[in-house]
Design a protein around this motif. Sequence first.
Motif, mmCIF file in Angstrom:
data_model
loop_
_atom_site.group_PDB
_atom_site.id
_atom_site.type_symbol
_atom_site.label_atom_id
_atom_site.label_comp_id
_atom_site.label_asym_id
_atom_site.label_seq_id
_atom_site.Cartn_x
_atom_site.Cartn_y
_atom_site.Cartn_z
ATOM 1 N N ARG A 700 24.824 -28.147 -8.986
ATOM 2 C CA ARG A 700 23.467 -28.109 -8.424
ATOM 3 C C ARG A 700 22.432 -28.689 -9.376
ATOM 4 N NH1 ARG A 700 24.576 -22.890 -10.150
ATOM 5 N NH2 ARG A 700 22.990 -21.912 -11.499
ATOM 6 N N HIS A 701 22.703 -28.673 -10.679
ATOM 7 C CA HIS A 701 21.709 -29.148 -11.635
ATOM 8 C C HIS A 701 21.361 -30.622 -11.430
ATOM 9 C CE1 HIS A 701 21.778 -25.853 -14.970
ATOM 10 N NE2 HIS A 701 21.630 -25.352 -13.764
ATOM 11 N N PRO A 702 22.335 -31.536 -11.421
ATOM 12 C CA PRO A 702 21.950 -32.940 -11.211
ATOM 13 C C PRO A 702 21.353 -33.190 -9.825
ATOM 14 C CG PRO A 702 24.351 -32.693 -11.229
ATOM 15 C CD PRO A 702 23.769 -31.397 -11.711
ATOM 16 N N ILE A 703 21.785 -32.408 -8.831
ATOM 17 C CA ILE A 703 21.212 -32.572 -7.490
ATOM 18 C C ILE A 703 19.728 -32.237 -7.507
ATOM 19 C CG2 ILE A 703 21.243 -31.697 -5.120
ATOM 20 C CD1 ILE A 703 24.257 -31.245 -5.449
ATOM 21 N N ILE A 704 19.394 -31.089 -8.128
ATOM 22 C CA ILE A 704 17.986 -30.666 -8.177
ATOM 23 C C ILE A 704 17.176 -31.593 -9.072
ATOM 24 C CG2 ILE A 704 16.452 -28.817 -8.955
ATOM 25 C CD1 ILE A 704 18.687 -26.849 -8.120
ATOM 26 N N ALA A 705 17.725 -31.957 -10.223
ATOM 27 C CA ALA A 705 16.981 -32.796 -11.167
ATOM 28 C C ALA A 705 16.642 -34.156 -10.578
ATOM 29 C CB ALA A 705 17.780 -32.955 -12.457
ATOM 30 N N SER A 706 17.466 -34.632 -9.676
ATOM 31 C CA SER A 706 17.238 -35.975 -9.104
ATOM 32 C C SER A 706 16.523 -35.921 -7.765
ATOM 33 C CB SER A 706 18.583 -36.696 -8.935
ATOM 34 O OG SER A 706 19.426 -35.981 -8.033
ATOM 35 N N ILE A 707 16.007 -34.771 -7.371
ATOM 36 C CA ILE A 707 15.431 -34.614 -6.035
ATOM 37 C C ILE A 707 14.284 -35.587 -5.773
ATOM 38 C CG2 ILE A 707 13.824 -32.782 -6.758
ATOM 39 C CD1 ILE A 707 15.701 -32.928 -3.417
ATOM 40 N N GLU A 708 13.488 -35.898 -6.795
ATOM 41 C CA GLU A 708 12.358 -36.794 -6.575
ATOM 42 C C GLU A 708 12.809 -38.213 -6.276
ATOM 43 O OE1 GLU A 708 8.552 -35.829 -8.887
ATOM 44 O OE2 GLU A 708 10.120 -35.227 -10.286
ATOM 45 N N THR A 709 13.980 -38.577 -6.804
ATOM 46 C CA THR A 709 14.495 -39.930 -6.532
ATOM 47 C C THR A 709 15.264 -39.998 -5.230
ATOM 48 O OG1 THR A 709 15.594 -39.393 -8.627
ATOM 49 C CG2 THR A 709 14.898 -41.599 -8.338
ATOM 50 N N THR A 710 15.931 -38.899 -4.892
ATOM 51 C CA THR A 710 16.779 -38.915 -3.691
ATOM 52 C C THR A 710 16.028 -38.595 -2.405
ATOM 53 O OG1 THR A 710 17.416 -36.610 -4.074
ATOM 54 C CG2 THR A 710 18.855 -38.313 -4.975
ATOM 55 N N MET A 711 14.857 -37.941 -2.505
ATOM 56 C CA MET A 711 14.151 -37.545 -1.289
ATOM 57 C C MET A 711 13.801 -38.718 -0.377
ATOM 58 S SD MET A 711 14.100 -34.492 -0.465
ATOM 59 C CE MET A 711 13.208 -34.965 0.999
ATOM 60 N N PRO A 712 13.315 -39.845 -0.888
ATOM 61 C CA PRO A 712 13.056 -40.968 0.025
ATOM 62 C C PRO A 712 14.318 -41.410 0.763
ATOM 63 C CG PRO A 712 11.966 -41.328 -2.077
ATOM 64 C CD PRO A 712 12.850 -40.145 -2.257
#
Length: 1013
Positions: A700-712
């Motif tokens: 879950r850590h890399p998923i959450i940390a990258s949320i700003e890049t993956t949201m679009p």
Amino acid sequence: MIPRLTATLPACLPDAPLFDALVEAGFSGDMEKGAASRIVAATDNSIYQVPPVAVLFPRAAADLRILAEVLAKPEFRTVSITPRGGGTGTNGQSLTSGVVVDCSRHMNTILHIDPERRVARVQAGVVKDQLNQALQPYGLFFAPELSTSNRATIGGMISTDACGQGSCLYGKTSNHVLGLRVVLMDGTDLWVRPLDEAGLAAATALPGRAGDIYRTVERITRERSEDIARIFPKLNRYLTGYDLAHVRRDDGHFDLTAILCGSEGTLAMIAEAEVNLLPIPACAALFNIRYDDFNTALEDARALAGLGVASVETVDEKVLGLAKGDMVWSRIAPFFPEAGERSANGINIVEVLADDPATLEEHIARVAQALDGAAMRHAGYTIARNAQDVETIWLMRKRAVGLLGNVDGPVRPVAFVEDTAVPPENLAAYIREFRALLDAEGLSYGMFGHVDAGVLHVRPALDLTRPGHQAMVRRISDAVVQLTRKYGGVLWGEHGKGVRSEYVPEFFGSLYPALQDIKAAFDPQNRLNPGKIATADGSPLLRIDDVPLRGSFDRTLGDDIRAAFDNAAYCNGNGACFDFDTASPMCPSYKATRDRRFSPKGRASLMREWLRLLASRNIDPRHAAQRHTRLAGLLRAPVRAVNSLNPANADDFSHAVREAMDTCLACKACSGQCPVKVSVPAFRSKFLELYYTRYLRPLRHPIIASIETTMPLLARIRPLYNLATGTPLGRSLLARLGLTALPALPPRSLEAECRALELPLARLADMQALSPHERARCVVFVADVFTARFDTAVLSSAVKLARKLGLSPYLAAPHINGKPMHVHGYLAAFRRAAIATRTYLDGLGSLGVTLVGLDPSMTLTFRSEYAALPETRLTAPVLLPQEWLSQHLAAIAAAKPAASSQATLLVHCTERSNATASLAAWKGIFDAAAIKLDIAETGCCGMAGTFGHESANRAISDRLYDMSWKAEVDKGRPGHAVMATGYSCRAQVRHMNGKALPHPLAVLEARLAGGSD
């Protein structure tokens, strides 16, 4: 990569299985002997550090009886115990190398309130403010006041016979104790109350330990009455603990509670207390009197106390200067105005109480007349009449004890001679000599206290990692003891004896053997908090320079490492993070768990030990972090996998630290509300960065940390994403990733919303092309990814509102705030993203356009995490919505409708604790819009960014929501808007209650007429 670390603590419990024996006997409380629990219990608010062998958390008096009975067995006769309450003692009262018995976690029930008799019965772990909160509906309160009232337990107050401001009016804790339920070391469960002659005769006839106690104390008070009258000083802060002078009361009763109050757990374990209650004063006012000279303030204080006021408190220029940087100062600054460049060098705070407003005004007039007379030498004064103002000024004074730790560098004020008491008429002369003593040592210091009672708290500034400064503890202590005797006072005026018990035999002289007899009657084997106050077997008392100092442990760290980890090593144990109040934002994880490991004090203690262990291996954690690159992380993944699976790493102390860090919500209440400014989120991120160089991260850590890049990208596959978050199968799959309670994406995307609003992006080139006049009308909304993607209506309201105010709104170009990265310790990635964002935002700011964030937590990241590094520090301010709108009050007032309305605002806990001054702006804005605004007193909602979206945290998240937010959201308010500033807060309400709370911008936008939508 950091190595495996082993905590170096003294040997644990004896070979005999104490825990097993307790379980078999029916002990129902918690039992902990792990390194983390022992390290957290090794310190209090003193300069000492003594790790216990274990910590027990009883649930009721029955557990205390079981503990005593088990310890009476031969195989456990070497085990000593020490009761502990709030753990905020300044003299090591609750520190022990034996077993700590902590009553604060479970024994915190208010058992009965009798408003007619004005009596309450409570368990020992009930907090003073908790009791007073429950008493408020009855118009009653438990009187003894103290600065730690929001975390001090009743049992702890009794054990030190605590008091503070107002003691000349209300006395000490012992003056309000009606009865005590105590458990003796033989397992006897005994209620102790004042006895008449017949009751005393019956008590002295009792068999066993209880009878021995009554017979011993009765004999001593009868045979040694003249010595008692001669040796015990006639002070408001009379000697407590084994208080023979107050056993035989004026009404003829024999009161054994006088012996127990102030006995610091050396005689018995307190299970319950019956206490006297008083009516809450109907009216109060404070005179805030400024002085050019501190000695003048002290000298005037005596005359002020003679005016029949409730209390007189004095604060010196050092403490006052620190208070000006504290979170409460903005609310009370008008009461302490400065004359040009001249600051006050001391203040007196004078409290006036009355039963009705007319009488209060008479008292105020009398004091004001005296202050306006020629005899007083002040530099001016103000009067606070409003109850909220009075409360906030007292809060500043209460925080003084902690504020003294909020200085830069390793030399900091510390407590070891800080509660001396002398006759008030001698105080000014005494303090002049005290200051001369410290000045001769070349030390700075802070002073504040209860001058009406002859008590002034003095904290010399030392760095106790330095041998030379350690030697001063002995030198200054001995000198102060002689100074107090010279002026007819005592060393232990308020905060107990503790480690300073070595001075007891000298003070009591020929009466000291009587104290030993009392100890022997209660605890013949010397197993209750041994070495304090008196010993039963003639063994020596503790000496101030024989008990390990915190500074001795910190010496290996060095000043640079101590300074680099966000005050973790400088936590002084004042315990402000143990605030019981669920409506306070301070440390929600402690409130939810009652586990002190999961508090800022606990985490700072563990971090400090972790840093010390690294330093002992010659590892500088700052350099270790710099060596860890993305490529190195990938190459070492197999090694990290082996380390994660290797049983040999199971006892790595780093795991215990990580467990404590995992429960941190990163709300930053500690960094805003801790007097010392211990910032757990900051050092937590540094720890996680290093911890995961050795071990694998959860998925879950890399998923959450990258949320700003993956949201679009997720927004483009909205139906698939919403299927995952909105169906049982999808939620089950997300749970396997460690995620839960994820919100759905709205039907209209950010891009579609911007097109509908005709909202342009704030590109630097386009903004440069505008004229200076056009730029002055521009407002750029720096929308965070959560608000922009999941709650686009907020952005829409902000844009429409800006246009109604005659402004030209823009949306900041896509950027990464980086907070999710920082929270999980991806500091290198955060730094790269923050540099890019800082460059962009500073570029806009340099053009003179206004930058406004929408979410308080994400916006305040620009002021904290960004400000921590020179290369990411912004020069352009990113305003909170209320800071922006407060510049446009006239336009808001001009556009408001005629009719008024009401609203309640629930603010984000980070905003409440780190941008306190800005909250008043919301009231001004809503006043301008003809809306009566109530800002609700709430703690953390439990979501805290991404915390509540992690499955491992959901139980804590739910518990926190139920503690304070649920009641506010559930209140029926027809026609009354309930709003929330934080995106995560609104998401939590939607998840827990199914309600959609608006952002205040939406309510304001709907309220205002006209303009271009």
